[in-house]
Design an enzyme around this catalytic site. Structure first.
Site, PDB file in Angstrom:
ATOM      1  N   GLU A   1      13.355  49.831  61.489  1.00 26.89           N
ATOM      2  CA  GLU A   1      14.726  50.352  61.610  1.00 26.89           C
ATOM      3  C   GLU A   1      14.608  51.864  61.562  1.00 26.89           C
ATOM      4  O   GLU A   1      14.240  52.430  60.529  1.00 26.89           O
ATOM      5  CB  GLU A   1      15.617  49.806  60.490  1.00 26.89           C
ATOM      6  CG  GLU A   1      17.098  50.065  60.737  1.00 26.89           C
ATOM      7  CD  GLU A   1      17.565  51.386  60.159  1.00 26.89           C
ATOM      8  OE1 GLU A   1      17.647  52.368  60.940  1.00 26.89           O
ATOM      9  OE2 GLU A   1      17.859  51.434  58.960  1.00 26.89           O
TER      10      GLU A   1
ATOM     11  N   LYS B   1       5.766  50.414  49.119  1.00 30.78           N
ATOM     12  CA  LYS B   1       5.502  51.847  49.069  1.00 30.78           C
ATOM     13  C   LYS B   1       6.832  52.574  49.161  1.00 30.78           C
ATOM     14  O   LYS B   1       7.419  52.714  50.231  1.00 30.78           O
ATOM     15  CB  LYS B   1       4.594  52.252  50.235  1.00 30.78           C
ATOM     16  CG  LYS B   1       3.680  53.476  49.932  1.00 30.78           C
ATOM     17  CD  LYS B   1       4.416  54.771  49.685  1.00 30.78           C
ATOM     18  CE  LYS B   1       4.844  55.426  50.968  1.00 30.78           C
ATOM     19  NZ  LYS B   1       5.451  56.788  50.714  1.00 30.78           N
TER      20      LYS B   1
ATOM     21  N   CYS C   1      21.420  56.078  57.955  1.00 36.94           N
ATOM     22  CA  CYS C   1      20.918  55.775  59.295  1.00 36.94           C
ATOM     23  C   CYS C   1      22.046  55.411  60.254  1.00 36.94           C
ATOM     24  O   CYS C   1      21.951  55.665  61.459  1.00 36.94           O
ATOM     25  CB  CYS C   1      19.885  54.667  59.245  1.00 36.94           C
ATOM     26  SG  CYS C   1      20.404  53.192  58.371  1.00 36.94           S
TER      27      CYS C   1
ATOM     28  N   GLU D   1      19.066  63.010  65.873  1.00 36.63           N
ATOM     29  CA  GLU D   1      19.568  62.629  64.554  1.00 36.63           C
ATOM     30  C   GLU D   1      19.361  63.777  63.571  1.00 36.63           C
ATOM     31  O   GLU D   1      18.244  64.230  63.350  1.00 36.63           O
ATOM     32  CB  GLU D   1      18.842  61.376  64.053  1.00 36.63           C
ATOM     33  CG  GLU D   1      19.397  60.851  62.745  1.00 36.63           C
ATOM     34  CD  GLU D   1      18.720  59.567  62.298  1.00 36.63           C
ATOM     35  OE1 GLU D   1      19.411  58.683  61.765  1.00 36.63           O
ATOM     36  OE2 GLU D   1      17.486  59.436  62.505  1.00 36.63           O
TER      37      GLU D   1
END
Length: 506
Positions: free
Chosen positions: A274, A198, A309, A408
């Site tokens: 992650e 996906k 990331c 973040e």
């Protein structure tokens, strides 16, 4: 079929959208080797980050489509059309896939840049080559997978084998769409599993294109299916599916938590996550190459418009050198060429969406409201293009409690913090809920070793940033998730261990 598609070029921008129409069919999912419309017939708009224009429409798959894809993957797994192939045969097919990806690299780069707004030079020179490298690495690993023989009495033979899990649901992000996809799909296939991929709704085209190339390479229909769609529809259906054996995911913390709940609410499928980070680069006064450290500090956060990331979004600098060092970083940042992603000279392109752009701008405002001092950037640029551009931004005077030291941003925002000594630096570095990557700049090997041991992160780089490749495991600790991509460690997470003991007359 992609194999018949012409190789396109972006030297002339006038024909880009027309060219894309000839090489991609994003309004279809790929199930059992066939391009199929979503069961509901619904689609959604796919807009260019570069200028906001409509590129095409994406199939809005939902639970019915996921059911079809998972059933296809399960049938393929159980009948062994891929799983039972000899290692040598699977290896040959995955190498052929890598060859086809290389042959179609220009098309893949064009699709990736158009979907994400990243510079075409990055797509050509980094993203697509790394996706190909991952495919080759795991192809080559297929016939290197050995089991074990256990020490047993003389009348018994006990051995341990690796067996594929079954159906793997892979949900990948939009920042490195094909690169991240192949970090997951390649090892899952190498171990003999079937996959339902996906892709992120904002970046579906290279996944569909590459899965078609896999069919051309010889991967049997049903072994790699692609369902496009929204996370709360297609993604949630995949996570809750009772016949999916594992979800592997890269993305945000809130979605990661949702996937873990889905595992508990369904069949206790395995989950590998992650989930990003708030990665620090620590620069000590004894660093013997501050110019290189400054270049890494800038590019460590501004590469891919900060949508990484492992972005080094916290810069921790020893007080005695802070002002001079920040000036060096600012100089590097100001030299970065911002512009049209399709200009081969552009180094810094558009953010993925209007929403992500405004999120970054809001974080910049909040960071200043909490005492941060804007050194450079902080504004939307090229607004007249219709695209989503934010300047590389540098904010000094950040405290460990500031929002820019804790949350973040996933945008081009570098926060500067200062420290007095090693102990304070390590305390600040570890003072977040995240633990993905970290960096240390020092000429003192003892300090480097102490820091590497003390930093709570899955990745520690000393005197370099992002200094690793496919051979090194990638993943985090704390709320950055668990499980590893890359390396042989990733390969084995897609397998179970089976112990077999045979008793016989000695």
């Amino acid at each position: 079929m992609p194999v018949s598609a012409p190789q396109t070029s972006v030297d002339s921008l006038d024909g880009v959208l027309a060219a894309v129409a000839t090489i991609a069919k994003p309004d279809k999912a790929l199930i059992e080797g066939q391009e199929v419309a979503s069961a509901s017939g619904r689609t959604f708009d796919n807009r260019s980050s570069r200028d906001g224009t409509l590129i095409n429409r994406i199939a809005a798959c939902d639970g019915a489509d996921v059911d079809r894809a998972v059933a296809s993957a399960r049938t393929a797994f159980e009948d062994g059309r891929w799983r039972k192939l000899a290692p040598k045969a699977k290896k040959k097919i995955l190498h052929r896939l890598a060859d086809l990806m290389a042959e179609h690299a220009e098309n893949l780069a064009l699709l990736e840049s158009l979907d994400t707004g990243k510079p075409i030079s990055d797509a050509r020179n980094v993203d697509i080559p790394l996706a190909i490298q991952s495919t080759r690495y795991y192809a080559e690993a297929i016939d290197k997978i050995y089991g074990e023989v256990a020490p047993t009495p003389g009348d018994r033979l006990s051995y341990v084998v690796h067996e594929p899990l079954g159906v793997i649901g892979a949900i990948v992000p939009w920042n490195f769409p094909l690169h991240m996809a192949m970090w997951k799909v390649a090892p899952a296939l190498a171990m003999g599993n079937s996959v339902v991929l996906k892709p992120a709704e904002l970046s579906s085209m290279t996944a569909l294109y590459t899965a078609q190339l896999a069919l051309e390479a010889g991967v049997p229909p049903g072994v790699w299916n692609v369902v496009t769609g929204l996370g709360h529809e297609a993604g949630q259906a995949l996570a809750l599916h009772m016949d999916v054996d594992m979800i592997t995911f890269t993305g945000s913390g809130p979605v990661g938590r949702t996937l873990m709940r889905a595992s508990a609410d369904s069949n206790l499928k395995r989950v590998s996550l992650e989930l990003g980070g708030k990665s620090p680069q620590i620069v000590f006064a004894d660093c013997d190459d501050l110019d290189t450290a400054a270049a890494n500090a800038a590019w460590g956060v501004f590469y891919n418009q900060g949508q990484v990331c492992t972005a080094a979004s916290r810069l921790l600098v020893e007080e005695s050198i802070k002002d001079d060092f920040v000036a060096k970083v600012a100089a590097v940042a100001k030299s970065i060429r911002v512009g049209d992603p399709f200009d081969s000279k552009t180094q810094f392109g558009a953010m993925i969406s209007s929403r992500q752009m405004h999120t970054a701008l809001e974080y910049i405002e909040r960071g200043q409201a909490e005492g941060g001092r804007l050194i450079m950037g902080g504004q939307q640029i090229h607004a007249d293009s219709g695209g989503f551009y934010v300047e590389p931004s540098l904010i000094d005077g950040i405290t460990p409690q500031n929002v820019l030291a804790q949350e973040e941003v996933f945008g081009p925002v570098l926060s500067v913090l200062s420290f007095k000594d090693e102990a304070e630096a390590l305390k600040i570095a570890n003072d977040t809920v995240f633990g993905l990557a970290s960096g240390v700049w020092t000429a003192n090997i003892n300090r480097a070793m102490r820091a590497a041991s003390a930093l709570k992160a899955g990745l520690v780089w000393v005197n370099g940033w992002d200094a690793c490749d496919i051979t090194s495991p990638f993943g985090g600790v704390k709320q950055s998730g668990f499980g590893r991509d890359r390396s042989l460690h990733a390969l084995y997470k897609y397998a179970d261990l089976k112990a077999v003991s045979i008793s016989f007359k000695a």
